[in-house]
Design a protein around this motif. Structure first.
Motif, mmCIF file in Angstrom:
data_model
loop_
_atom_site.group_PDB
_atom_site.id
_atom_site.type_symbol
_atom_site.label_atom_id
_atom_site.label_comp_id
_atom_site.label_asym_id
_atom_site.label_seq_id
_atom_site.Cartn_x
_atom_site.Cartn_y
_atom_site.Cartn_z
ATOM 1 N N LEU A 72 -76.531 19.680 -14.880
ATOM 2 C CA LEU A 72 -76.178 20.941 -15.543
ATOM 3 C C LEU A 72 -76.793 22.134 -14.829
ATOM 4 N N LYS A 73 -78.046 21.973 -14.405
ATOM 5 C CA LYS A 73 -78.725 23.074 -13.696
ATOM 6 C C LYS A 73 -78.032 23.389 -12.375
ATOM 7 N N GLN A 74 -77.682 22.347 -11.636
ATOM 8 C CA GLN A 74 -76.979 22.555 -10.356
ATOM 9 C C GLN A 74 -75.633 23.247 -10.593
ATOM 10 N N ASN A 75 -74.923 22.772 -11.598
ATOM 11 C CA ASN A 75 -73.612 23.333 -11.910
ATOM 12 C C ASN A 75 -73.729 24.777 -12.400
ATOM 13 N N LEU A 76 -74.757 25.031 -13.182
ATOM 14 C CA LEU A 76 -74.995 26.376 -13.699
ATOM 15 C C LEU A 76 -75.218 27.368 -12.563
ATOM 16 N N LYS A 77 -76.003 26.948 -11.586
ATOM 17 C CA LYS A 77 -76.279 27.819 -10.438
ATOM 18 C C LYS A 77 -74.981 28.145 -9.686
ATOM 19 N N LYS A 78 -74.147 27.123 -9.516
ATOM 20 C CA LYS A 78 -72.869 27.337 -8.812
ATOM 21 C C LYS A 78 -71.988 28.328 -9.571
ATOM 22 N N ILE A 79 -71.956 28.180 -10.886
ATOM 23 C CA ILE A 79 -71.105 29.054 -11.698
ATOM 24 C C ILE A 79 -71.596 30.495 -11.661
ATOM 25 N N LEU A 80 -72.898 30.678 -11.878
ATOM 26 C CA LEU A 80 -73.442 32.037 -11.937
ATOM 27 C C LEU A 80 -73.432 32.735 -10.572
ATOM 28 N N ASP A 81 -73.498 31.937 -9.488
ATOM 29 C CA ASP A 81 -73.496 32.521 -8.135
ATOM 30 C C ASP A 81 -72.085 32.681 -7.564
ATOM 31 N N SER A 82 -71.114 32.107 -8.255
ATOM 32 C CA SER A 82 -69.747 32.134 -7.727
ATOM 33 C C SER A 82 -69.138 33.542 -7.818
ATOM 34 N N ASN A 83 -68.289 33.872 -6.815
ATOM 35 C CA ASN A 83 -67.587 35.169 -6.855
ATOM 36 C C ASN A 83 -66.205 35.048 -7.469
ATOM 37 N N PHE A 84 -65.827 33.810 -7.858
ATOM 38 C CA PHE A 84 -64.544 33.555 -8.522
ATOM 39 C C PHE A 84 -63.383 34.194 -7.747
ATOM 40 N N LYS A 85 -63.333 33.848 -6.494
ATOM 41 C CA LYS A 85 -62.355 34.451 -5.573
ATOM 42 C C LYS A 85 -60.910 34.272 -6.045
ATOM 43 N N SER A 86 -60.562 33.070 -6.503
ATOM 44 C CA SER A 86 -59.177 32.807 -6.924
ATOM 45 C C SER A 86 -58.774 33.667 -8.110
ATOM 46 N N LYS A 122 -60.125 36.578 -8.849
ATOM 47 C CA LYS A 122 -60.141 37.972 -8.413
ATOM 48 C C LYS A 122 -58.834 38.354 -7.724
ATOM 49 N N GLU A 123 -58.272 37.395 -7.046
ATOM 50 C CA GLU A 123 -57.029 37.669 -6.304
ATOM 51 C C GLU A 123 -55.816 37.791 -7.225
ATOM 52 N N GLU A 144 -60.490 44.711 -14.446
ATOM 53 C CA GLU A 144 -60.882 44.571 -15.852
ATOM 54 C C GLU A 144 -60.519 43.187 -16.390
ATOM 55 N N THR A 145 -59.306 42.716 -16.097
ATOM 56 C CA THR A 145 -58.880 41.387 -16.549
ATOM 57 C C THR A 145 -59.711 40.306 -15.881
ATOM 58 N N PHE A 146 -60.032 40.538 -14.585
ATOM 59 C CA PHE A 146 -60.870 39.576 -13.861
ATOM 60 C C PHE A 146 -62.220 39.381 -14.552
ATOM 61 N N LYS A 147 -62.858 40.475 -14.944
ATOM 62 C CA LYS A 147 -64.166 40.401 -15.612
ATOM 63 C C LYS A 147 -64.062 39.622 -16.921
ATOM 64 N N GLU A 176 -65.013 34.663 -19.815
ATOM 65 C CA GLU A 176 -64.445 33.639 -20.684
ATOM 66 C C GLU A 176 -64.680 32.244 -20.104
ATOM 67 N N PHE A 177 -64.505 32.108 -18.797
ATOM 68 C CA PHE A 177 -64.726 30.824 -18.132
ATOM 69 C C PHE A 177 -66.204 30.412 -18.229
ATOM 70 N N ILE A 178 -67.096 31.365 -17.951
ATOM 71 C CA ILE A 178 -68.539 31.079 -18.014
ATOM 72 C C ILE A 178 -68.944 30.687 -19.435
ATOM 73 N N ASP A 179 -68.458 31.457 -20.437
ATOM 74 C CA ASP A 179 -68.812 31.179 -21.842
ATOM 75 C C ASP A 179 -68.340 29.788 -22.260
ATOM 76 N N ASN A 180 -67.116 29.436 -21.895
ATOM 77 C CA ASN A 180 -66.574 28.121 -22.259
ATOM 78 C C ASN A 180 -67.372 26.992 -21.609
ATOM 79 N N THR A 181 -67.781 27.216 -20.360
ATOM 80 C CA THR A 181 -68.581 26.206 -19.647
ATOM 81 C C THR A 181 -69.950 26.048 -20.289
ATOM 82 N N ILE A 182 -70.580 27.183 -20.602
ATOM 83 C CA ILE A 182 -71.917 27.126 -21.220
ATOM 84 C C ILE A 182 -71.855 26.527 -22.610
ATOM 85 N N ASN A 183 -70.740 26.720 -23.295
ATOM 86 C CA ASN A 183 -70.584 26.077 -24.612
ATOM 87 C C ASN A 183 -70.675 24.559 -24.498
#
Length: 274
Positions: free
Chosen positions: A34-48, A50-51, A56-59, A64-71
């Motif tokens: 979980l810790k390894q995965n958490l670091k990847k999520i929080l450090d990710s730029n979510f390129k796909s 963003k494109e 505003e929708t990207f944010k 939403e993705f981060i919240d669902n994962t942390i849940n």
């Protein structure tokens, strides 16, 4: 022990006991992942993302993705607390807090664990969620839970030893009693006192003995009326005793009875002289 389930060939659920050591090892591996995965999520730029969306929708999508994962993280954490603290499913953090408060551990350890519970509550339900705090919390939660479990296991071992000691003591004294009551007689009150100490239950024999001693004090204070009242209570309690216990107390009660008669005779002589 933790109860798990699996299905046998006949598709029936069968209980399988899992040791607490196995549970801790399982969550040690899961929390590490979980810790390894958490670091990847929080450090990710979510390129796909963003494109494909405006800023505003990207944010919104990113959050939403981060919240669902942390849940999902919190589901794991809650299951960990259920399996290690024996909490019920759907527990609240307040219930976990109270559960820790009732444990027989040091106040410092309680304080540390309560602090973790409050942090988890804050991260899960606060409007502003600082998910990075989960790095340290996952480690702290695992370490402190291990300490609590080790202490509880030690206490259980000590309690088991105490139970064995109590049983051995009981068997030893009962064996002596069977050999001969005459030999047993001098040790019997010691045995009863130890029994009260171990079992925290009042012994009827000791109760009667105490009443007789109290009655003798009444006689010394020339309170014959209270001594006679107490003798009636003693007779009633004496009638409930086993034969061996009656044999033990009979000399004391007879002596008390004779002392009452003697006090009565002395009082009667004094009345006659007046």
């Amino acid at each position: 022990m933790v109860k798990m389930f699996y299905k046998n060939r006949k598709n029936k659920k069968v209980k399988v006991k899992k040791s607490i050591e196995e549970v801790l090892l399982k969550y040690e591996e899961e929390f590490s992942f979980l810790k390894q995965n958490l670091k990847k999520i929080l450090d990710s730029n979510f390129k796909s993302l963003k494109e494909n969306f405006d800023e505003e929708t990207f944010k919104e999508k990113k959050q939403e993705f981060i919240d669902n994962t942390i849940n999902e993280y919190f589901k794991k954490i809650r299951m960990f607390l259920i399996e290690t603290l024996k909490l019920k499913k759907g527990f609240t953090y307040e219930e976990a807090y109270k559960k820790v408060s009732r444990k027989h551990i040091s106040e410092e350890l309680k304080k540390q664990f309560k602090s973790i519970i409050l942090k988890l509550n804050e991260i899960e339900y606060s409007p502003v969620k600082d998910y990075e705090k989960l790095y340290d919390i996952l480690d702290e939660l695992l370490i402190i839970t291990k300490e609590i479990i080790v202490l509880e296991e030690q206490k259980k071992v000590e309690e088991d030893k105490f139970k064995v000691l109590k049983e051995n003591l009981k068997k030893t004294f009962l064996l002596i009693k069977k050999v001969t009551f005459i030999f047993w007689f001098p040790f019997y009150f010691l045995y009863l006192k130890l029994k009260v100490l171990f079992e925290k239950e009042e012994s009827t024999v000791l109760k009667v003995k105490s009443l007789v001693e109290k009655g003798e004090l009444f006689l010394k204070k020339n309170n014959l009326y209270e001594a006679i009242k107490l003798y009636d209570v003693i007779r009633k309690e004496y009638s409930y005793l086993d034969d061996d216990d009656k044999l033990l107390l009979k000399p004391k009660i007879l002596q008390f009875y004779n002392n009452i008669l003697q006090s009565y005779e002395e009082l009667k002589k004094l009345e006659e002289k007046k």
